[in-house]
Motif scaffolding. Sequence first.
Motif, PDB file in Angstrom:
ATOM      1  N   VAL A  72      -0.837  -5.379  -2.709  1.00 46.15           N
ATOM      2  CA  VAL A  72      -0.036  -5.831  -3.854  1.00 46.15           C
ATOM      3  C   VAL A  72       0.048  -7.356  -3.873  1.00 46.15           C
ATOM      4  CG1 VAL A  72       2.233  -5.734  -4.962  1.00 46.15           C
ATOM      5  CG2 VAL A  72       1.237  -3.657  -3.990  1.00 46.15           C
ATOM      6  N   GLU A  84       0.552 -14.299   5.279  1.00 40.77           N
ATOM      7  CA  GLU A  84       0.490 -12.983   5.932  1.00 40.77           C
ATOM      8  C   GLU A  84       0.765 -13.160   7.424  1.00 40.77           C
ATOM      9  OE1 GLU A  84       0.267  -9.645   5.353  1.00 40.77           O
ATOM     10  OE2 GLU A  84       0.316  -9.580   7.544  1.00 40.77           O
ATOM     11  N   SER A 102      -1.600  -1.109   3.428  1.00 41.23           N
ATOM     12  CA  SER A 102      -2.840  -1.199   2.642  1.00 41.23           C
ATOM     13  C   SER A 102      -4.088  -0.866   3.439  1.00 41.23           C
ATOM     14  CB  SER A 102      -2.958  -2.607   2.038  1.00 41.23           C
ATOM     15  OG  SER A 102      -1.803  -2.892   1.301  1.00 41.23           O
ATOM     16  N   ASN A 121      -3.924   3.865   4.697  1.00 42.89           N
ATOM     17  CA  ASN A 121      -3.595   4.891   3.695  1.00 42.89           C
ATOM     18  C   ASN A 121      -4.741   5.880   3.558  1.00 42.89           C
ATOM     19  OD1 ASN A 121      -5.451   3.611   1.935  1.00 42.89           O
ATOM     20  ND2 ASN A 121      -3.853   2.147   1.354  1.00 42.89           N
ATOM     21  N   VAL A 179      -7.191   7.126  -1.508  1.00 41.26           N
ATOM     22  CA  VAL A 179      -7.404   7.897  -2.746  1.00 41.26           C
ATOM     23  C   VAL A 179      -7.131   7.007  -3.968  1.00 41.26           C
ATOM     24  CG1 VAL A 179      -6.599   9.877  -4.115  1.00 41.26           C
ATOM     25  CG2 VAL A 179      -6.834  10.070  -1.625  1.00 41.26           C
ATOM     26  N   ALA A 185       6.793 -15.684   7.541  1.00 42.41           N
ATOM     27  CA  ALA A 185       7.907 -16.359   6.853  1.00 42.41           C
ATOM     28  C   ALA A 185       9.177 -16.002   7.604  1.00 42.41           C
ATOM     29  CB  ALA A 185       7.993 -15.886   5.410  1.00 42.41           C
ATOM     30  N   VAL A 243       7.023  -0.306  -3.899  1.00 44.57           N
ATOM     31  CA  VAL A 243       5.661  -0.059  -4.386  1.00 44.57           C
ATOM     32  C   VAL A 243       4.951   0.921  -3.440  1.00 44.57           C
ATOM     33  CG1 VAL A 243       5.115  -2.000  -5.907  1.00 44.57           C
ATOM     34  CG2 VAL A 243       5.023  -2.346  -3.446  1.00 44.57           C
ATOM     35  N   THR A 302      -3.851   2.176  -5.631  1.00 43.69           N
ATOM     36  CA  THR A 302      -4.623   2.486  -6.848  1.00 43.69           C
ATOM     37  C   THR A 302      -4.269   1.527  -7.975  1.00 43.69           C
ATOM     38  OG1 THR A 302      -4.524   4.844  -6.278  1.00 43.69           O
ATOM     39  CG2 THR A 302      -5.013   4.294  -8.594  1.00 43.69           C
TER      40      THR A 302
HETATM   41  C1  LIG Z   1       0.004   7.032   4.985  1.00 41.87           C
HETATM   42  C2  LIG Z   1      -0.160   6.419   3.625  1.00 41.87           C
HETATM   43  C3  LIG Z   1      -1.052   6.968   2.693  1.00 41.87           C
HETATM   44  C4  LIG Z   1      -1.179   6.392   1.428  1.00 41.87           C
HETATM   45  N1  LIG Z   1      -2.160   6.851   0.580  1.00 41.87           N
HETATM   46  C5  LIG Z   1      -2.372   6.198  -0.596  1.00 41.87           C
HETATM   47  C6  LIG Z   1      -3.474   6.547  -1.425  1.00 41.87           C
HETATM   48  O1  LIG Z   1      -4.287   7.407  -1.064  1.00 41.87           O
HETATM   49  N2  LIG Z   1      -3.625   5.910  -2.614  1.00 41.87           N
HETATM   50  C7  LIG Z   1      -2.745   4.932  -3.027  1.00 41.87           C
HETATM   51  O2  LIG Z   1      -2.907   4.398  -4.131  1.00 41.87           O
HETATM   52  N3  LIG Z   1      -1.713   4.550  -2.245  1.00 41.87           N
HETATM   53  C8  LIG Z   1      -1.530   5.137  -1.031  1.00 41.87           C
HETATM   54  N4  LIG Z   1      -0.528   4.729  -0.204  1.00 41.87           N
HETATM   55  C9  LIG Z   1       0.374   3.666  -0.668  1.00 41.87           C
HETATM   56  C10 LIG Z   1      -0.247   2.279  -0.541  1.00 41.87           C
HETATM   57  O3  LIG Z   1      -0.970   2.127   0.648  1.00 41.87           O
HETATM   58  C11 LIG Z   1       0.892   1.251  -0.615  1.00 41.87           C
HETATM   59  O4  LIG Z   1       1.648   1.534  -1.770  1.00 41.87           O
HETATM   60  C12 LIG Z   1       0.372  -0.176  -0.700  1.00 41.87           C
HETATM   61  O5  LIG Z   1      -0.529  -0.416   0.345  1.00 41.87           O
HETATM   62  C13 LIG Z   1       1.529  -1.160  -0.640  1.00 41.87           C
HETATM   63  O6  LIG Z   1       0.967  -2.450  -0.537  1.00 41.87           O
HETATM   64  P1  LIG Z   1       1.863  -3.692  -0.155  1.00 41.87           P
HETATM   65  O7  LIG Z   1       1.008  -4.883  -0.315  1.00 41.87           O
HETATM   66  O8  LIG Z   1       3.150  -3.613  -0.903  1.00 41.87           O
HETATM   67  O9  LIG Z   1       2.296  -3.428   1.370  1.00 41.87           O
HETATM   68  P2  LIG Z   1       1.569  -3.765   2.743  1.00 41.87           P
HETATM   69  O10 LIG Z   1       0.162  -3.365   2.742  1.00 41.87           O
HETATM   70  O11 LIG Z   1       2.430  -3.153   3.808  1.00 41.87           O
HETATM   71  O12 LIG Z   1       1.621  -5.337   2.827  1.00 41.87           O
HETATM   72  C14 LIG Z   1       2.794  -6.080   3.079  1.00 41.87           C
HETATM   73  C15 LIG Z   1       2.397  -7.218   3.985  1.00 41.87           C
HETATM   74  O13 LIG Z   1       3.472  -8.109   4.142  1.00 41.87           O
HETATM   75  C16 LIG Z   1       3.358  -8.681   5.425  1.00 41.87           C
HETATM   76  N5  LIG Z   1       4.655  -9.264   5.782  1.00 41.87           N
HETATM   77  C17 LIG Z   1       5.844  -8.618   5.945  1.00 41.87           C
HETATM   78  N6  LIG Z   1       6.799  -9.491   6.271  1.00 41.87           N
HETATM   79  C18 LIG Z   1       6.213 -10.717   6.312  1.00 41.87           C
HETATM   80  C19 LIG Z   1       6.703 -12.021   6.611  1.00 41.87           C
HETATM   81  N7  LIG Z   1       7.992 -12.252   6.922  1.00 41.87           N
HETATM   82  N8  LIG Z   1       5.838 -13.060   6.579  1.00 41.87           N
HETATM   83  C20 LIG Z   1       4.511 -12.876   6.257  1.00 41.87           C
HETATM   84  N9  LIG Z   1       4.012 -11.642   5.978  1.00 41.87           N
HETATM   85  C21 LIG Z   1       4.851 -10.582   6.001  1.00 41.87           C
HETATM   86  C22 LIG Z   1       2.981  -7.494   6.295  1.00 41.87           C
HETATM   87  O14 LIG Z   1       2.394  -7.889   7.524  1.00 41.87           O
HETATM   88  C23 LIG Z   1       2.025  -6.754   5.392  1.00 41.87           C
HETATM   89  O15 LIG Z   1       0.668  -7.051   5.634  1.00 41.87           O
HETATM   90  C24 LIG Z   1      -0.378   5.268   1.069  1.00 41.87           C
HETATM   91  C25 LIG Z   1       0.492   4.707   2.009  1.00 41.87           C
HETATM   92  C26 LIG Z   1       0.569   5.241   3.287  1.00 41.87           C
HETATM   93  C27 LIG Z   1       1.447   4.565   4.299  1.00 41.87           C
END
Ligand SMILES: Cc1cc2nc3c(=O)[nH]c(=O)nc-3n(C[C@H](O)[C@H](O)[C@H](O)COP(=O)(O)OP(=O)(O)OC[C@H]3O[C@@H](n4cnc5c(N)ncnc54)[C@H](O)[C@@H]3O)c2cc1C
Length: 404
Positions: free
Chosen positions: A16, A37, A47, A50, A53, A176, A378, A384
Motif C-alpha cells: 500500500v 521502511e 505484503s 500473503n 491471490v 520512524a 487495509v 489486489t
Molecule cells: C496471510 C495473509 C494472506 C493474504 N492473502 C491476500 C491475498 O491473497 N490477496 C490480497 O489481495 N491480499 C491478501 N492479504 C492482504 C494483504 O497482504 C494486505 O492487505 C497488504 O499486504 C497490506 O499492505 P500494507 O502495505 O498495508 O502492509 P504491510 O505489507 O504490512 O506493510 C507495512 C510496512 O510498514 C512498515 N513499518 C511499520 N512501522 C514502521 C515504522 N515505524 N517505520 C518504518 N516502517 C514501518 C513495516 O515494516 C511494513 O513493511 C493477505 C494477508 C495475509 C497476512
Amino acid sequence: MTDTRYNVIVIGGGVVGLAVGLEITRRFPRTRLLVLEKEAGVARHQSGHNSGVIHSGIYYKPGSLKARLCVAGAAAMVEFCREHGIPHRICGKVIVATRPEELPRLEDLRRRGEANGLTGLRIISPEELREIEPHAIGLQALVVPSTGVTDYALVCQKYAELISAAAGSVLTSVTATAIRRSTDEIIVETSRGAFATNGLINCAGLFSDRVARMAGDNPGVMIVPFRGEYYDLTPERAALVRALIYPVPDPQFPFLGVHFTRRITGKVDAGPNAVLALAREGYRHTDISPRDLVSSLTFPGFWRMARRHWRNGLGEWHRSLSKPAFVRALQTILPEVTASDLVPGGSGVRAQALRPDGGLVDDFQFVPSGNILHVLNVPSPAATASLTIAKTIVDSAAAGLGLS
Ligand SMILES: Cc1cc2nc3c(=O)[nH]c(=O)nc-3n(C[C@H](O)[C@H](O)[C@H](O)COP(=O)(O)OP(=O)(O)OC[C@H]3O[C@@H](n4cnc5c(N)ncnc54)[C@H](O)[C@@H]3O)c2cc1C
C-alpha cells in the motif's frame, strides 16, 4: 536538526505504501517523495506473506470501498503485471458448499458478485465441479472466472524500482520513531536521523495505529494481529488441486476459511487459518510481545470481540495446534487429502482494525488529520486493490498534503 526535506513522506514499504508512493511520483513528478521502511527490504510483512491471490471482488458489500477498489484494482493489477512482465495467471476459482445451510449463502455470493460487476459467475453441480477440480466435492459450487494469482513481493519490488526511477526515494532499514508537528511542517524522527516534510502518509500496516498515536492523533481503533498459517501440499500430491478451491466463508468473520491455492510458482498450499497472534509480528506460536499483549488486553474492544467471537477463536486455535483438526477442515472440500500430504508452510500476520465496541472494521479505512493521512485498515484484498487504493488516497488527500 533535520537532515533532509521532502514534500511527502510515506511510512511503510508494503504494497500500500509503495503504491501510494508510485501514484504520487506518477501524478506529481516534481514532488520530493520518500518512503521509509524499517526492514532491510520492502514487502517483509503482510505484503510478502500473503496468498498471492488477485481477488475478484465477489465477497464485499456492494458499494463498499473494498468492493469498488477490489474489482477495479484486480483489473489494474493484471494490467500492471502484464506491462512489467510480472508472472501472473487468471486461473479462476471455485467456492464449494458442502452443507445444505451453505447453499443460500452461495447464492448470496453470486448475487453480491453480480452487483459488484463480476461476469461469468455460475453455480454448478457436483459433476461440473469435478470437471474443474477432479478431487473436490460439494453439494454445489460457485465458479469465479476472474480470480488470479501473482507474487506481491515482486509487485512491491517493481513499485519500489519505479518510484526510484521517477526520482522518489525508498529508504530501507529506517524506523520512524517519533513525529513532531508544527503549523507548516512535520518532523519525522527515525533511527537514521530526522526528516522534514509538508505531508505524511501513514501506511505502517500492523503498526499504523501506533504511528497515528506518534503523530498525536487518536486512531479510534486498535490493530489486532491475526496470524494465518499455511501447510504446503507435498509435490507428489500437488496434482490434487488445479487452481483455487475455497469453502463458503462464515459471514460473521472477516476471513475466508482455509482453502487451497495453487500459487504462481505452481506450489500448492492450504490455509491460512486466522489465529489471534501474541505479537504484532508474531509469525510463530512462540513469538510473544508483552507490549503488544498488554495493549490488546487493555483495549475495551478486545474483550467485547472476545465475547462475540470466542467460539470461532477457540476453533482456530484448535486447528492451529492440532494438525488432524486442520486436515479435517480441509477434507470437507478435498476428502482425499491426508495429514501425510501436508508439510508445514509459511505464515503471515494480518493487521485487522478493531473498534472500541468490539466490532472488526470491515471496510478499508483512511483517516485524514490535517497534512497527515492515516491508512488504518487495509486487510485483504488490499494487495489486489493496491493501485486503486493508492489512487483513492491521493485523490482525496492531495490538497491536504499540499500536492499540486
Ligand atoms: C496471510 C495473509 C494472506 C493474504 N492473502 C491476500 C491475498 O491473497 N490477496 C490480497 O489481495 N491480499 C491478501 N492479504 C492482504 C494483504 O497482504 C494486505 O492487505 C497488504 O499486504 C497490506 O499492505 P500494507 O502495505 O498495508 O502492509 P504491510 O505489507 O504490512 O506493510 C507495512 C510496512 O510498514 C512498515 N513499518 C511499520 N512501522 C514502521 C515504522 N515505524 N517505520 C518504518 N516502517 C514501518 C513495516 O515494516 C511494513 O513493511 C493477505 C494477508 C495475509 C497476512
